[in-house]
Scaffold this motif. Structure first.
Motif, PDB file in Angstrom:
ATOM      1  N   ASP A 272      43.824  40.249  22.552  1.00  0.00           N
ATOM      2  CA  ASP A 272      43.386  41.134  21.489  1.00  0.00           C
ATOM      3  C   ASP A 272      44.123  40.761  20.202  1.00  0.00           C
ATOM      4  OD1 ASP A 272      42.602  43.220  19.860  1.00  0.00           O
ATOM      5  OD2 ASP A 272      43.579  44.775  21.060  1.00  0.00           O
ATOM      6  N   TYR A 273      43.400  40.210  19.223  1.00  0.00           N
ATOM      7  CA  TYR A 273      44.022  39.748  17.992  1.00  0.00           C
ATOM      8  C   TYR A 273      44.712  40.886  17.248  1.00  0.00           C
ATOM      9  CZ  TYR A 273      44.910  37.863  13.408  1.00  0.00           C
ATOM     10  OH  TYR A 273      45.535  37.493  12.253  1.00  0.00           O
ATOM     11  N   ALA A 274      44.084  42.038  17.164  1.00  0.00           N
ATOM     12  CA  ALA A 274      44.675  43.172  16.432  1.00  0.00           C
ATOM     13  C   ALA A 274      46.011  43.578  17.058  1.00  0.00           C
ATOM     14  CB  ALA A 274      43.710  44.346  16.404  1.00  0.00           C
ATOM     15  N   ALA A 275      46.079  43.603  18.395  1.00  0.00           N
ATOM     16  CA  ALA A 275      47.329  43.947  19.075  1.00  0.00           C
ATOM     17  C   ALA A 275      48.389  42.885  18.810  1.00  0.00           C
ATOM     18  CB  ALA A 275      47.096  44.102  20.571  1.00  0.00           C
ATOM     19  N   TYR A 276      47.980  41.615  18.830  1.00  0.00           N
ATOM     20  CA  TYR A 276      48.903  40.514  18.546  1.00  0.00           C
ATOM     21  C   TYR A 276      49.462  40.634  17.115  1.00  0.00           C
ATOM     22  CZ  TYR A 276      50.046  36.081  16.371  1.00  0.00           C
ATOM     23  OH  TYR A 276      50.641  35.111  15.603  1.00  0.00           O
ATOM     24  N   ALA A 277      48.560  40.835  16.145  1.00  0.00           N
ATOM     25  CA  ALA A 277      48.983  40.909  14.747  1.00  0.00           C
ATOM     26  C   ALA A 277      49.929  42.084  14.522  1.00  0.00           C
ATOM     27  CB  ALA A 277      47.761  41.007  13.832  1.00  0.00           C
ATOM     28  N   GLU A 278      49.627  43.221  15.128  1.00  0.00           N
ATOM     29  CA  GLU A 278      50.496  44.394  15.000  1.00  0.00           C
ATOM     30  C   GLU A 278      51.856  44.122  15.631  1.00  0.00           C
ATOM     31  OE1 GLU A 278      52.189  47.896  14.095  1.00  0.00           O
ATOM     32  OE2 GLU A 278      50.348  47.037  13.252  1.00  0.00           O
TER      33      GLU A 278
ATOM     34  N   ARG B  54      54.871  34.824   9.854  1.00  0.00           N
ATOM     35  CA  ARG B  54      53.480  35.031   9.450  1.00  0.00           C
ATOM     36  C   ARG B  54      52.637  34.996  10.722  1.00  0.00           C
ATOM     37  NH1 ARG B  54      48.913  32.175   9.041  1.00  0.00           N
ATOM     38  NH2 ARG B  54      49.883  30.241   9.681  1.00  0.00           N
ATOM     39  N   PRO B  55      51.818  36.026  10.953  1.00  0.00           N
ATOM     40  CA  PRO B  55      50.960  35.969  12.139  1.00  0.00           C
ATOM     41  C   PRO B  55      49.914  34.871  12.001  1.00  0.00           C
ATOM     42  CG  PRO B  55      50.608  38.019  10.917  1.00  0.00           C
ATOM     43  CD  PRO B  55      51.669  37.255  10.212  1.00  0.00           C
ATOM     44  N   MET B  56      49.496  34.312  13.117  1.00  0.00           N
ATOM     45  CA  MET B  56      48.422  33.319  13.099  1.00  0.00           C
ATOM     46  C   MET B  56      47.154  33.991  12.571  1.00  0.00           C
ATOM     47  SD  MET B  56      48.702  31.346  16.763  1.00  0.00           S
ATOM     48  CE  MET B  56      49.318  32.673  17.802  1.00  0.00           C
ATOM     49  N   SER B  57      46.295  33.203  11.963  1.00  0.00           N
ATOM     50  CA  SER B  57      44.987  33.733  11.574  1.00  0.00           C
ATOM     51  C   SER B  57      44.200  34.012  12.851  1.00  0.00           C
ATOM     52  CB  SER B  57      44.237  32.731  10.704  1.00  0.00           C
ATOM     53  OG  SER B  57      43.823  31.625  11.486  1.00  0.00           O
ATOM     54  N   GLU B  58      43.090  34.712  12.720  1.00  0.00           N
ATOM     55  CA  GLU B  58      42.288  35.007  13.901  1.00  0.00           C
ATOM     56  C   GLU B  58      41.768  33.726  14.552  1.00  0.00           C
ATOM     57  OE1 GLU B  58      39.092  38.386  15.260  1.00  0.00           O
ATOM     58  OE2 GLU B  58      39.715  38.267  13.172  1.00  0.00           O
ATOM     59  N   VAL B  59      41.401  32.743  13.735  1.00  0.00           N
ATOM     60  CA  VAL B  59      40.924  31.460  14.276  1.00  0.00           C
ATOM     61  C   VAL B  59      42.063  30.731  14.985  1.00  0.00           C
ATOM     62  CG1 VAL B  59      40.036  29.184  13.635  1.00  0.00           C
ATOM     63  CG2 VAL B  59      39.064  31.232  12.594  1.00  0.00           C
ATOM     64  N   GLU B  60      43.250  30.704  14.380  1.00  0.00           N
ATOM     65  CA  GLU B  60      44.409  30.065  15.010  1.00  0.00           C
ATOM     66  C   GLU B  60      44.747  30.749  16.334  1.00  0.00           C
ATOM     67  OE1 GLU B  60      47.035  28.601  11.165  1.00  0.00           O
ATOM     68  OE2 GLU B  60      47.064  30.722  11.725  1.00  0.00           O
ATOM     69  N   PHE B  61      44.691  32.087  16.339  1.00  0.00           N
ATOM     70  CA  PHE B  61      44.989  32.852  17.547  1.00  0.00           C
ATOM     71  C   PHE B  61      43.994  32.502  18.653  1.00  0.00           C
ATOM     72  CE2 PHE B  61      44.256  36.691  20.136  1.00  0.00           C
ATOM     73  CZ  PHE B  61      45.526  36.881  20.639  1.00  0.00           C
ATOM     74  N   PHE B  62      42.697  32.462  18.311  1.00  0.00           N
ATOM     75  CA  PHE B  62      41.671  32.118  19.287  1.00  0.00           C
ATOM     76  C   PHE B  62      41.920  30.729  19.873  1.00  0.00           C
ATOM     77  CE2 PHE B  62      37.610  30.085  20.298  1.00  0.00           C
ATOM     78  CZ  PHE B  62      37.114  30.971  21.236  1.00  0.00           C
ATOM     79  N   ARG B  63      42.192  29.763  19.003  1.00  0.00           N
ATOM     80  CA  ARG B  63      42.453  28.390  19.482  1.00  0.00           C
ATOM     81  C   ARG B  63      43.699  28.334  20.350  1.00  0.00           C
ATOM     82  NH1 ARG B  63      40.894  25.575  13.893  1.00  0.00           N
ATOM     83  NH2 ARG B  63      38.651  25.567  14.211  1.00  0.00           N
ATOM     84  N   ASN B  64      44.738  29.052  19.947  1.00  0.00           N
ATOM     85  CA  ASN B  64      45.980  29.096  20.716  1.00  0.00           C
ATOM     86  C   ASN B  64      45.724  29.632  22.120  1.00  0.00           C
ATOM     87  OD1 ASN B  64      48.363  31.015  21.624  1.00  0.00           O
ATOM     88  ND2 ASN B  64      49.264  29.309  20.481  1.00  0.00           N
ATOM     89  N   ARG B  65      44.967  30.720  22.237  1.00  0.00           N
ATOM     90  CA  ARG B  65      44.667  31.314  23.541  1.00  0.00           C
ATOM     91  C   ARG B  65      43.781  30.399  24.375  1.00  0.00           C
ATOM     92  NH1 ARG B  65      47.850  33.270  25.615  1.00  0.00           N
ATOM     93  NH2 ARG B  65      48.918  31.909  24.240  1.00  0.00           N
ATOM     94  N   GLU B  66      42.800  29.754  23.735  1.00  0.00           N
ATOM     95  CA  GLU B  66      41.950  28.810  24.463  1.00  0.00           C
ATOM     96  C   GLU B  66      42.776  27.627  24.972  1.00  0.00           C
ATOM     97  OE1 GLU B  66      38.359  28.698  25.122  1.00  0.00           O
ATOM     98  OE2 GLU B  66      38.873  30.812  24.906  1.00  0.00           O
ATOM     99  N   ASN B  67      43.649  27.091  24.131  1.00  0.00           N
ATOM    100  CA  ASN B  67      44.500  25.969  24.542  1.00  0.00           C
ATOM    101  C   ASN B  67      45.411  26.368  25.692  1.00  0.00           C
ATOM    102  OD1 ASN B  67      43.342  24.365  22.592  1.00  0.00           O
ATOM    103  ND2 ASN B  67      45.027  24.567  21.145  1.00  0.00           N
ATOM    104  N   ALA B  68      45.968  27.568  25.622  1.00  0.00           N
ATOM    105  CA  ALA B  68      46.837  28.042  26.705  1.00  0.00           C
ATOM    106  C   ALA B  68      46.032  28.213  27.991  1.00  0.00           C
ATOM    107  CB  ALA B  68      47.497  29.355  26.306  1.00  0.00           C
ATOM    108  N   ARG B  69      44.822  28.707  27.863  1.00  0.00           N
ATOM    109  CA  ARG B  69      43.989  28.939  29.047  1.00  0.00           C
ATOM    110  C   ARG B  69      43.625  27.644  29.748  1.00  0.00           C
ATOM    111  NH1 ARG B  69      37.867  30.880  29.377  1.00  0.00           N
ATOM    112  NH2 ARG B  69      37.793  31.291  31.590  1.00  0.00           N
ATOM    113  N   PHE B  70      43.322  26.606  28.973  1.00  0.00           N
ATOM    114  CA  PHE B  70      42.861  25.354  29.571  1.00  0.00           C
ATOM    115  C   PHE B  70      43.937  24.287  29.650  1.00  0.00           C
ATOM    116  CE2 PHE B  70      38.860  27.302  28.097  1.00  0.00           C
ATOM    117  CZ  PHE B  70      38.264  27.425  29.343  1.00  0.00           C
ATOM    118  N   GLY B  71      45.180  24.641  29.376  1.00  0.00           N
ATOM    119  CA  GLY B  71      46.282  23.725  29.579  1.00  0.00           C
ATOM    120  C   GLY B  71      46.388  22.605  28.565  1.00  0.00           C
TER     121      GLY B  71
END
Length: 73
Positions: A30-36, A46-63
């Motif tokens: 949840d980006y809002a929870a992460y940013a908060e 500085r929190p990651m942008s929403e796009v950076e956050f999405f990519r970070n989570r996708e990268n973590a998910r797929f190794g």
């Protein structure tokens, strides 16, 4: 009905819980929870942008970048 919440408020709360659960099941946080969290506990960062956050989570998910050998495909 003894509840102080309207039916619409209760529906929106249920909808948010279902959506949050679905995101977590597919590895998308949840980006809002992460940013908060960053604003509250790491005010110097500085929190990651929403796009950076999405990519970070996708990268973590797929190794991506993982040297332990995990790879999806």
């Amino acid at each position: 009905m003894g509840s102080s919440q309207s039916l619409m408020e209760r529906w929106k709360t249920l909808q948010k819980c279902v959506c949050d659960g679905a995101r977590l099941m597919v590895g998308q946080g949840d980006y809002a929870a992460y940013a908060e969290h960053i604003r509250r506990t790491h005010p110097d960062q500085r929190p990651m942008s929403e796009v950076e956050f999405f990519r970070n989570r996708e990268n973590a998910r797929f190794g991506v970048g993982n040297t332990s050998g995990f790879r999806c495909c």
